[in-house]
Structures are given as structure tokens and as C-alpha cells.
Motif scaffolding. Structure first.
Motif, mmCIF file in Angstrom:
data_model
loop_
_atom_site.group_PDB
_atom_site.id
_atom_site.type_symbol
_atom_site.label_atom_id
_atom_site.label_comp_id
_atom_site.label_asym_id
_atom_site.label_seq_id
_atom_site.Cartn_x
_atom_site.Cartn_y
_atom_site.Cartn_z
ATOM 1 N N ILE A 142 14.492 5.078 -14.769
ATOM 2 C CA ILE A 142 13.997 3.923 -15.801
ATOM 3 C C ILE A 142 14.355 2.386 -15.864
ATOM 4 C CG2 ILE A 142 13.635 3.722 -18.261
ATOM 5 C CD1 ILE A 142 15.314 6.089 -18.673
ATOM 6 N N ASN A 143 15.868 2.299 -15.387
ATOM 7 C CA ASN A 143 15.993 1.036 -14.583
ATOM 8 C C ASN A 143 15.950 0.582 -13.838
ATOM 9 O OD1 ASN A 143 17.690 1.608 -13.468
ATOM 10 N ND2 ASN A 143 19.712 1.467 -14.563
ATOM 11 N N GLN A 144 15.078 0.973 -12.682
ATOM 12 C CA GLN A 144 14.279 0.234 -11.819
ATOM 13 C C GLN A 144 12.439 -0.533 -12.049
ATOM 14 O OE1 GLN A 144 13.873 3.271 -8.319
ATOM 15 N NE2 GLN A 144 15.298 4.460 -8.788
ATOM 16 N N TRP A 145 11.791 0.475 -13.151
ATOM 17 C CA TRP A 145 11.222 -0.183 -13.695
ATOM 18 C C TRP A 145 12.057 -2.037 -13.872
ATOM 19 C CZ3 TRP A 145 6.860 2.171 -11.664
ATOM 20 C CH2 TRP A 145 6.898 3.360 -11.874
ATOM 21 N N GLN A 146 12.417 -1.234 -15.057
ATOM 22 C CA GLN A 146 13.032 -2.717 -15.725
ATOM 23 C C GLN A 146 13.451 -4.037 -14.302
ATOM 24 O OE1 GLN A 146 15.838 -1.339 -18.608
ATOM 25 N NE2 GLN A 146 14.782 -2.454 -19.369
ATOM 26 N N VAL A 147 14.147 -3.679 -13.356
ATOM 27 C CA VAL A 147 14.394 -5.126 -12.767
ATOM 28 C C VAL A 147 13.751 -4.824 -11.525
ATOM 29 C CG1 VAL A 147 15.899 -3.415 -11.028
ATOM 30 C CG2 VAL A 147 16.841 -6.033 -11.346
ATOM 31 N N ALA A 148 12.701 -4.146 -11.632
ATOM 32 C CA ALA A 148 11.517 -4.753 -10.305
ATOM 33 C C ALA A 148 10.913 -5.615 -11.039
ATOM 34 C CB ALA A 148 10.916 -3.513 -10.334
ATOM 35 N N ALA A 149 11.078 -5.169 -12.379
ATOM 36 C CA ALA A 149 10.176 -6.729 -13.060
ATOM 37 C C ALA A 149 10.502 -8.151 -12.821
ATOM 38 C CB ALA A 149 9.256 -5.667 -13.999
ATOM 39 N N LEU A 150 11.414 -8.252 -12.328
ATOM 40 C CA LEU A 150 12.300 -9.294 -12.708
ATOM 41 C C LEU A 150 12.433 -9.590 -11.397
ATOM 42 C CD1 LEU A 150 15.618 -8.552 -14.979
ATOM 43 C CD2 LEU A 150 13.374 -9.389 -15.499
ATOM 44 N N ARG A 151 11.873 -9.063 -10.672
ATOM 45 C CA ARG A 151 11.778 -9.737 -9.121
ATOM 46 C C ARG A 151 12.408 -10.303 -8.118
ATOM 47 N NH1 ARG A 151 6.044 -12.509 -10.388
ATOM 48 N NH2 ARG A 151 4.728 -10.977 -11.014
ATOM 49 N N PRO A 152 13.792 -9.503 -8.197
ATOM 50 C CA PRO A 152 15.120 -9.870 -7.305
ATOM 51 C C PRO A 152 14.928 -9.756 -5.776
ATOM 52 C CG PRO A 152 15.581 -7.934 -8.337
ATOM 53 C CD PRO A 152 14.012 -7.934 -8.668
ATOM 54 N N PRO A 153 15.000 -11.203 -4.832
ATOM 55 C CA PRO A 153 13.958 -11.362 -3.478
ATOM 56 C C PRO A 153 14.978 -10.551 -2.609
ATOM 57 C CG PRO A 153 15.421 -13.331 -4.954
ATOM 58 C CD PRO A 153 16.225 -12.524 -5.844
ATOM 59 N N HIS A 154 15.467 -9.720 -2.985
ATOM 60 C CA HIS A 154 16.105 -8.095 -1.482
ATOM 61 C C HIS A 154 15.920 -7.810 -2.281
ATOM 62 C CE1 HIS A 154 19.189 -11.789 -0.141
ATOM 63 N NE2 HIS A 154 19.296 -11.143 0.833
ATOM 64 N N LEU A 155 15.354 -7.128 -3.717
ATOM 65 C CA LEU A 155 14.953 -5.740 -3.511
ATOM 66 C C LEU A 155 13.019 -5.550 -2.577
ATOM 67 C CD1 LEU A 155 14.890 -3.360 -5.269
ATOM 68 C CD2 LEU A 155 13.483 -4.446 -7.361
ATOM 69 N N ALA A 156 13.285 -4.384 -1.606
ATOM 70 C CA ALA A 156 12.530 -4.019 -0.972
ATOM 71 C C ALA A 156 11.492 -3.205 -1.157
ATOM 72 C CB ALA A 156 13.294 -3.613 0.344
ATOM 73 N N ALA A 157 11.752 -2.091 -2.077
ATOM 74 C CA ALA A 157 11.240 -0.869 -2.407
ATOM 75 C C ALA A 157 11.706 -0.097 -3.308
ATOM 76 C CB ALA A 157 11.279 0.465 -0.978
ATOM 77 N N ILE A 158 11.254 0.964 -4.003
ATOM 78 C CA ILE A 158 11.879 1.417 -6.158
ATOM 79 C C ILE A 158 11.143 3.209 -5.428
ATOM 80 C CG2 ILE A 158 11.994 -0.477 -7.151
ATOM 81 C CD1 ILE A 158 10.371 0.560 -8.686
ATOM 82 N N CYS A 159 11.820 4.098 -5.783
ATOM 83 C CA CYS A 159 11.481 5.428 -6.211
ATOM 84 C C CYS A 159 12.360 5.665 -7.623
ATOM 85 C CB CYS A 159 11.715 5.642 -4.875
ATOM 86 S SG CYS A 159 11.485 7.730 -4.994
ATOM 87 N N PRO A 160 11.347 5.411 -8.572
ATOM 88 C CA PRO A 160 11.449 6.176 -10.030
ATOM 89 C C PRO A 160 11.435 7.794 -10.273
ATOM 90 C CG PRO A 160 10.213 3.670 -10.071
ATOM 91 C CD PRO A 160 10.365 4.237 -8.680
ATOM 92 N N TRP A 161 12.023 8.285 -9.764
ATOM 93 C CA TRP A 161 12.333 9.522 -10.038
ATOM 94 C C TRP A 161 12.100 10.167 -11.252
ATOM 95 C CZ3 TRP A 161 11.117 12.218 -5.544
ATOM 96 C CH2 TRP A 161 10.676 13.748 -5.406
ATOM 97 N N GLU A 162 11.390 10.638 -12.199
ATOM 98 C CA GLU A 162 10.688 11.109 -13.547
ATOM 99 C C GLU A 162 12.115 10.101 -14.079
ATOM 100 O OE1 GLU A 162 11.867 15.503 -13.910
ATOM 101 O OE2 GLU A 162 11.467 15.901 -11.810
ATOM 102 N N GLY A 163 10.597 8.931 -14.127
ATOM 103 C CA GLY A 163 11.565 7.899 -15.911
ATOM 104 C C GLY A 163 10.032 7.317 -16.322
ATOM 105 N N VAL A 164 11.297 6.718 -17.709
ATOM 106 C CA VAL A 164 10.533 6.237 -18.635
ATOM 107 C C VAL A 164 10.093 4.759 -18.227
ATOM 108 C CG1 VAL A 164 10.975 5.536 -21.171
ATOM 109 C CG2 VAL A 164 11.913 7.635 -20.275
#
Length: 568
Positions: A142-164
């Protein structure tokens, strides 16, 4: 591997969070897989969740191949599996939880900012190649979606496995009806490892670490250091800034996404995983949907291979992920928990034949043609409700995708809670139940709507996906007929020839009528898992227990819209 415990991560407000870092031996720079959450980075999976662990390894014994299991924790990656692949794993106790001090405020803007800073810390370490991926189940998705929306420069990929993704609609107010799930989970799984529980909490059986920190705070101090989730939910029955702050802005998610959902994730994660795929702004996004229990396939050979190919490509530049992975990967479900993996190009499937089954309440039937004659039936909301059945299917028929219902209802009171349940029945009229993400005997699908929340968000509504604004209450006039559109969560089933589908309209949670299974949450699993709607104040019998009338035929052509999928 190198294991560093309680590595300090200083946040911009001076709070110091604690992380465990698992690194390959020797020098070099590696991509990072990170998780951030409140379940305790030093809480042993096997000790804290023995029933779930035993079931998981029985179904997938390969999970313990090549690992001692000593570093396993609930719903996060096993470093002994991933470090040999050439990854650094960073596991952070979120603010106020585990061994990190502070105030517990789940999914708050503060926690999202903390996660951003943790990602930037990891991406700038000497042992990092500058690319950080996020991995984990449920809270850690769930918090992957939230933080990805903030666009941290070092974030390169997310895999939300079953997340609201939408904290209001996906988890806490289904169709505007309050769920008691999260307050129950909060008390059992988050308060038990709050920082300051200290010596009263669990100690890791292999490493001797107190999962909830070395400080012992009294109960008053602990209460002062955490949000009162149950009270906050009661204070915010409509979608307002509280929910906006705790839901992901998917339009701002631009990082590569592998969204993994579960057909059995009704009332919790499936909706968010699909919305994350369809609504995120990323040019590089994939959807995968599977079955089984909530926590199993993530650790299995199937799940690890899927994640590894994704992360290898986006964090290491290795492999041919975009060429070999279809945009949508569906484990097509058959009765008996049989699955067939199939690739597709989009969601919902372009070749879907959207088919209306009209309600005929006089005959308790679902029919392909609307009834000419108007008819009505009344039911007691807290009772058996009304169930309507289709004719037997003449041939095997696939139903895969989102579902919608248009109903015409009247109520004896100023409101009504509508619980819609999709069923599958075999040749003998016995309901076929399925393994849900956290419920072993689940119906085909479910949908919900509080009638006073019936106003649609027309900018987002589709014929197969009604969207409600949930920002105002429009009470019913008792006895007056209202047209309401109900979102039923996506499902997948290949209906065998001779089987039927059914639709129940209730005023309460689905109950399969068999023996309930006990849980640690103070509620039995009886077909709806722990995602129940049983607040006696928010669902008072004086309002929500009064008779409801369902109208069909004539000018009230109520129907169920099904996604029938022809062969490719």
C-alpha cells in the motif's frame, strides 16, 4: 551475507528510524530492495504467524530451499533468497513501530515522507548502485503506491503485491459502508509491536532482539504515541482530506510498476492492484493476478521468479522483461482452485462481451431478456435477503473482469446498506466456494453500496465500473424508488457447462452458513474473512435493519452486467 541491525536513518525532523541491512559479502555496488512498515523487522515469521507459515511451506516447500528461514519476517522478502541474486535488502521499522521511535500514524503523509527519505538514504550509500526497488505484501504494498507518487529520485521500480490504493474505498468504507477490519488488525498486529512494548513483546528466537524495542513504556505512554484508528474512522465517514492524504495519487506514479493482485482479495487489495495498473501514469506497467492465500505466492518459486525478472531488468538492466512479459498476466480460475496462466494485452479485456442479466424478482431469476411485467420483493436486511439464479450455462463460459449492477430499490427507512454477492452453483445447486486471500471459503465476488452514497462521480464512471464520490449524504424518502449503481469487484471464473451463477442482495455480510473458522481478530471467518461490517452504531438496526424492496421488470429494469470473455 553481511547483516547490519538497527542502522540509524535520521529523518529531516530529527527522528531516527532503525533499519536492518542485508548485503552481499565483499565490495561492489548493488541495487536495493526496500520495505518500510509497522509489523516489526525483527519479528520472526515462524513464531508470530505459525499457522500461516506452516500452510505456506506445505503448499510450496521450495520456499525453504537455500535458506535457513531465520531472517524471514511477515510479508517482506527473505534476504537469504535475494542477497545471493546480487541485491541489498533494507528492512525499515516505520515511525513508532518495532525498534523505531515516534508516533504511529499509518499511511499518513508523515510516513510517506519518511519512506521517501529512506529511499534516498539507501540510493546514496556506497554499496548502492543508485537504484532502489520496493517490495512487500499488503501494508508494504500500500505505501509503495503512496511514496511512488512523491517521486523519490532514486526510486527505480515498485512491485506492490496485493496492496490497496484508495484507503477509503478499497479497505475502510466499502461503497460507503464502514468496515471494522483495520481497527481490528491495528490492535493485533500493529499495537503488539509498537515501539515501547519492549520486554513485554516478542524476542527473536535466533538473534535475541526485542522486536518492539528495548524501551518499556507504560500503556498511557503507548496510547499517547499512536493514532486512535477506530475513532478517526468514525470521525470521517465521507471521503475528505483525511482519506485523500492516505490514498495514493496514482496519476503521479511514473516509476515502472509490477502490480500483483489476488482474485480472492475482495474487500481489501484486488481493487487497488487493478486501479494501480489502469490509473498510474507509468509508461512501464504490468498487471499480474493470481489465486491462493494472501501471503503464499510472493515467497514461492513462481512469485520470486516473476519479481526477479522484473527487478533484474529495471534495477540491473538485465534480461528481456518487456519483451517476454505480457502487459496483463492472468491466472484464469476454474472450480477446484485450478488455474491456467494466460497473457493479455489490457484490462479489462478488449474482446469482452458485456452481457446484461436482468433481475426477475417474481421468479427469483437472472434472465437475458428483461421482464415486461413489473414485480417487487421485500426482504429483511439482516436476514436471508434475495437470491436470483441464472439458467444453467449451455457451454463452458469465462467470466473475467469488473462487474456492475443497476438496481431499483426502496426502503422503509431513510437509508439502506446493499451487500451484493456473486455465487457459482454446481449441477446440484450447491455453491462452489473459493480460497480467498485471507478467507478459505469465499464466494465468487462481492460489492457494496450505502444507498445514501449513491451519487456517481460522472467523470470516472464507466458502464462496467460505477464510481461514487462519497462526499455527501443524500437520505432516502421512505417508500420512494431509487436507481442505484453498485460496483462489484472484479472476478475470474470459467463456468462449466450446466453450472449456474447467482446474485444475492442482502443487508449484511455474506455468510456461507457452515462452520466458521476462528481468528485472532475477535471475529470468525464465515465467508467474508475479517473484512466485516458490524459496527452496531454505524449500522444501527433502526435505520439499516428496516425492510428493503427490490424492483424489477417494466420501467425498473434492474440488471447485472457480466464480462463474458470469448476465446482469443
Amino acid at each position: 551475507m553481511w547483516v547490519e541491525r538497527d542502522v540509524p536513518l535520521a529523518m529531516s525532523d530529527g527522528t531516527v528510524l532503525r533499519a536492518n541491512v542485508y548485503r552481499p559479502l565483499g565490495g561492489g555496488q548493488y541495487p536495493v530492495l526496500m520495505s518500510y512498515g509497522p509489523y516489526g523487522k525483527d519479528l520472526s515469521f515462524q513464531e508470530a504467524y505459525p499457522v500461516q507459515f506452516a500452510a505456506m511451506v506445505e503448499a510450496h516447500p521450495e520456499i525453504l530451499e537455500g535458506t535457513t528461514g531465520k531472517h524471514l519476517a511477515w510479508e517482506v522478502a527473505d534476504p537469504e533468497r535475494w542477497v545471493p541474486f546480487g541485491y541489498v535488502l533494507v528492512r525499515v521499522d516505520s515511525r513508532g513501530s518495532g525498534r523505531s521511535p515516534g508516533f504511529v500514524d499509518c499511511f499518513s503523509p508523515q510516513q510517506a515522507r519518511d519512506y521517501y527519505e529512506c529511499i534516498e538514504w539507501a540510493g546514496s550509500r556506497p554499496w548502492s548502485n543508485g537504484k532502489v526497488g520496493l517490495s512487500g505484501i499488503s501494508y508494504y504494498a500500500i505505501n509503495q503506491w503512496q511514496v511512488a507518487a512523491l517521486r523519490p529520485p532514486h526510486l527505480a521500480a515498485i512491485c506492490p503485491w496485493e496492496g490497496v490504493a484508495d484507503w477509503y474505498r478499497d479497505a475502510n468504507y466499502h461503497g460507503g459502508i464502514p468496515s471494522s477490519f483495520f481497527p481490528r488488525l491495528y490492535g493485533v498486529q500493529i499495537e503488539s509491536v509498537q515501539h515501547g512494548v519492549g520486554s513485554r513483546g516478542r524476542r527473536h528466537p535466533h538473534f535475541g532482539v526485542l522486536a518492539a524495542g528495548d524501551v518499556d513504556l507504560d500503556e498511557n505512554e503507548l496510547m499517547a504515541n499512536r493514532a486512535d484508528v477506530a475513532e478517526e474512522l468514525r470521525q470521517h465517514p465521507l471521503f475528505d482530506s483525511y482519506w485523500q492524504d492516505r490514498s495514493a495519487d496514482l496519476s503521479s506514479v511514473e516509476v515502472p510498476v509490477l502490480s500483483a493482485g489476488n482474485w480472492g482479495g475482495q474487500a481489501l487489495h484486488l481493487r487497488g492492484n487493478i486501479d494501480g495498473f489502469t490509473e498510474s501514469a507509468s509508461e512501464h506497467k504490468w498487471l499480474e493476478v493470481h489465486g491462493e492465500a494472501h501471503w503464499t505466492l510472493y515467497y514461492s518459486a513462481y512469485g520470486v521468479d516473476l519479481q526477479k525478472r522484473f527487478f533484474d531488468y529495471f534495477l540491473k538492466g538485465e534480461g528481456d522483461w518487456p519483451d517476454e512479459q505480457p502487459a496483463v498476466s492472468l491466472n484464469i480460475r476454474y472450480p477446484g482452485e485450478v488455474f491456467e496462466l494466460r497473457g493479455e494485452g489490457e484490462w479489462p479485456l478488449a474482446r469482452t462481451s458485456w452481457t446484461k442479466y436482468y433481475l426477475d424478482v417474481a421468479d427469483h431469476a437472472l434472465s437475458l431478456e428483461p421482464a415486461d411485467e413489473a414485480s417487487t420483493i421485500s426482504y429483511q436486511p439482516f436476514g436471508a435477503g434475495v437470491t436470483l439464479m441464472s439458467p444453467p450455462f449451455q457451454e463452458a463460459t469465462e467470466i473475467t473482469g469488473p462487474i456492475a449492477a443497476k438496481l431499483f430499490i426502496s426502503s422503509a427507512s431513510e437509508d439502506a446498506d446493499l451487500f451484493l454477492v456473486m455465487h457459482l452453483y454446481d449441477f446440484d445447486g450447491i455453491e462452489v466456494l473459493f480460497e480467498g486471500a485471507s478467507e478459505p471459503r469465499h464466494p465468487l465476488s462481492q460489492g457494496w453500496l450505502r444507498a445514501s452514497h449513491r451519487e456517481l462521480d460522472l467523470a470516472r464512471t464507466l458502464a462496467h465500473r460505477p464510481a461514487h464520490s462519497h462526499d455527501k449524504v443524500a437520505p432516502l424518502v421512505p417508500g420512494q424508488v431509487y436507481e442505484v449503481d453498485v460496483e462489484i469487484w472484479p472476478t475470474c471464473i470459467v463456468v462449466p457447462a450446466g453450472y449456474r451463477i447467482g446474485l444475492s442482495v442482502l443487508g449484511r455480510d455474506y455468510d456461507h452458513g457452515g462452520q466458521g473458522l476462528p481468528t485472532a481478530y475477535g471475529v470468525e471467518m464465515r465467508g467474508s474473512g475479517v473484512n466485516v461490517h458490524d459496527d452496531p452504531v454505524a449500522r444501527s438496526a433502526a435505520v439499516y435493519g428496516q425492510p428493503v424492496t427490490l424492483h424489477s421488470g417494466g420501467q425498473h429494469a434492474s440488471y447485472l452486467l457480466l464480462p463474458i470473455v470469448p476465446p482469443a
